[in-house]
Scaffold this motif. Structure first.
Motif, PDB file in Angstrom:
ATOM      1  N   THR A 108       0.843  -1.161   0.234  1.00 48.24           N
ATOM      2  CA  THR A 108      -0.153   0.113  -0.094  1.00 48.24           C
ATOM      3  C   THR A 108       1.012   1.413  -0.080  1.00 48.24           C
ATOM      4  OG1 THR A 108      -1.615  -1.099   1.175  1.00 48.24           O
ATOM      5  CG2 THR A 108      -1.699   1.172   1.262  1.00 48.24           C
ATOM      6  N   SER A 110       0.576   5.425   0.340  1.00 47.72           N
ATOM      7  CA  SER A 110      -0.602   6.497   0.575  1.00 47.72           C
ATOM      8  C   SER A 110       0.179   7.840   0.518  1.00 47.72           C
ATOM      9  CB  SER A 110      -1.157   6.306   2.040  1.00 47.72           C
ATOM     10  OG  SER A 110      -1.954   4.981   1.971  1.00 47.72           O
ATOM     11  N   GLU A 112      -0.947  11.986   1.359  1.00 47.33           N
ATOM     12  CA  GLU A 112      -1.866  13.005   2.191  1.00 47.33           C
ATOM     13  C   GLU A 112      -1.390  14.355   1.949  1.00 47.33           C
ATOM     14  OE1 GLU A 112      -3.182  12.164   5.997  1.00 47.33           O
ATOM     15  OE2 GLU A 112      -2.872   9.987   5.901  1.00 47.33           O
ATOM     16  N   ARG A 122      -6.366  12.613   0.491  1.00 47.16           N
ATOM     17  CA  ARG A 122      -5.574  11.470   0.632  1.00 47.16           C
ATOM     18  C   ARG A 122      -6.006  10.569  -0.645  1.00 47.16           C
ATOM     19  NH1 ARG A 122      -4.019   7.647   5.440  1.00 47.16           N
ATOM     20  NH2 ARG A 122      -4.094   5.695   4.458  1.00 47.16           N
ATOM     21  N   ASP A 124      -4.736   6.650  -1.881  1.00 49.39           N
ATOM     22  CA  ASP A 124      -4.256   5.362  -1.805  1.00 49.39           C
ATOM     23  C   ASP A 124      -4.259   4.460  -3.134  1.00 49.39           C
ATOM     24  OD1 ASP A 124      -4.199   5.769   1.335  1.00 49.39           O
ATOM     25  OD2 ASP A 124      -6.373   5.429   1.242  1.00 49.39           O
TER      26      ASP A 124
END
Length: 442
Positions: A108, A110, A112, A122, A124
């Motif tokens: 994963t 991510s 922000e 955000r 992902d």
């Protein structure tokens, strides 16, 4: 989780009934402005015989896993995080398949970024792989993979006494399992306002899902679902709320591969709740109704005409000078409705279930106990599972500032119960855990 709050780690070992051994370790540290957290775990048990009518052998199980998480703050407004998780398991099974091996790997990434009241976003992206192999009378080797993208932005307008919150988002996913491919796209928007004694929330979501099996033409499942909720502060301690919502679930890749004629589930639910909050207690009562058209049952994979449920939930979380407790009680009537007059109980759903959690801290000791009750239920073939009461308890002590020990006793009264008809559940079991927490410095 990364080591943003403090650098340190822990090591934990457990041994107990069914020759169960569980060990885990984790470490979090900051290097050059990057938070790093790593962990690893190993679990083994000789288990118990899964079924009541098989060969009466113990079905062992073991699992190992590890993970790493990285977190970098480029500024107070921008952050980037990366995660990797992997787990492998194997164990014995009763029936036609006598051994199962699985492996899961997930990545994963991510990001922000917050710029102003309008931009708090955000993003992902995740990728995962699955291996699921069964060995026995019939060997079965399955592979799966999934990619998912999600973008969510939150805008906050107005002042604190009258704040408007607008959420916008997009989702996209692509999953393959065996010969089945499932692609999904969704967009959603939500609005929430808090002003004085009232709050209002509305959500709207559109899903389009395409499922294809073994190169055949794709079948599309589409739905628009929504939620509307209103809350009002009756007194400084009492709040009332009303929610109405719809839901949608398209068949999974595995369900569609078993039955290409299966339809998507459609849900409608309504809830009304009263909540009372004081300094040492929180109590809530919720009245609910729900209806599901084309519910997908697990075996055989096919649609149920209509599922209905209605009931009431009570909860009380209270702290006292003597003991702290949390009580939950649900009274409901879950049923399957075929036609205008034919009804029967929904499988594995009790009309009454409850739990009571007790906890007490005394000097260096902490005691907790949980009582779980479930009324009778029915399973496949109209098999009746009787009601039961299960009691669990836990006692822990802080031996030193860094070392703690605990004893966990599960199914204290050795209750004989089932969660699936014809399958065993553990007898009275005891587990001992020793944990060491440590802090590190640069």
């Amino acid at each position: 989780k990364t080591g943003k709050l403090r650098d340190g780690g822990q090591v934990s070992v457990t041994y107990g009934s069914q020759a169960t051994k569980d060990a885990s370790a984790s470490l979090s540290q900051t290097f050059g402005g990057v938070d790093i957290a790593i962990s690893a775990a190993k679990f083994e048990t000789e288990g118990l015989d899964a079924t009541k009518t098989s060969d009466f052998d113990k079905d062992e199980f073991e699992r190992s896993s590890h993970s790493i998480a990285l977190n970098k703050h480029f500024s107070a407004q921008t952050k980037l995080a990366a995660n990797y998780k992997s787990s492998q398991s194997e164990g014995g099974l009763d029936g036609f398949y006598n051994r199962l091996e699985t492996q899961n790997t997930d990545y994963t990434l991510s990001a922000e970024h917050k710029r102003d009241a309008l931009i708090d976003a955000r993003f992902d992206i995740s990728k995962g792989k699955l291996r699921y192999d069964s060995f026995g009378a019939f060997n079965s080797f399955n592979r799966g993979k999934q990619t998912a993208l999600k973008l969510v932005n939150t805008s906050r307008l107005g002042k604190h006494e009258k704040e408007h919150i607008i959420t916008q988002g997009l989702e996209k996913s692509d999953s393959e399992y065996g010969t089945t491919d499932r692609k999904g796209q969704a967009m959603f928007i939500g609005y929430q306002i808090r002003s004085g004694k009232y709050s209002l929330q509305t959500n709207l979501r559109r899903d389009n899902i395409d499922v294809q099996n073994d190169g055949s033409s794709a079948k599309q499942f589409s739905s628009t679902s929504w939620l509307a909720g209103y809350g009002y502060q009756l007194t400084p301690n009492m709040k009332a709320s009303l929610t109405r919502s719809t839901g949608f679930r398209a068949p999974s890749a595995g369900e569609y591969s078993s039955n290409s004629n299966v339809k998507s589930e459609e849900h409608v639910s309504t809830e009304f709740s009263l909540q009372h909050l004081s300094e040492q207690s929180l109590s809530r009562m919720t009245l609910f109704t729900s209806k599901t058209d084309n519910g997908i049952q697990s075996w055989p994979i096919e649609n149920i005409e209509k599922i209905e449920n209605q009931g009431v939930e009570f909860s009380l979380d209270k702290q006292t000078d003597f003991i702290n407790f949390e009580l939950n009680l649900t009274l409901q009537d879950p049923k399957i409705k075929n036609g205008s007059s034919s009804t029967k109980s929904l499988l594995k759903r009790a009309k009454t279930f409850a739990s009571l959690n007790l906890s007490k801290a005394l000097h260096d000791y902490n005691f907790s106990s949980k009582l779980s009750y479930s009324g009778q239920r029915y399973d496949v073939g109209n098999a009746k599972m009787k009601s039961y009461l299960r009691v669990d308890a836990n006692l822990s002590r802080q031996l030193t500032p860094a070392v703690s020990a605990s004893l966990k006793l599960e199914n204290l009264t050795n209750a004989d119960y089932e969660t699936t008809a014809g399958y065993n559940t553990p007898d009275r079991s005891l587990f001992f855990t020793l944990k060491y927490n440590f802090a590190t410095t640069h």
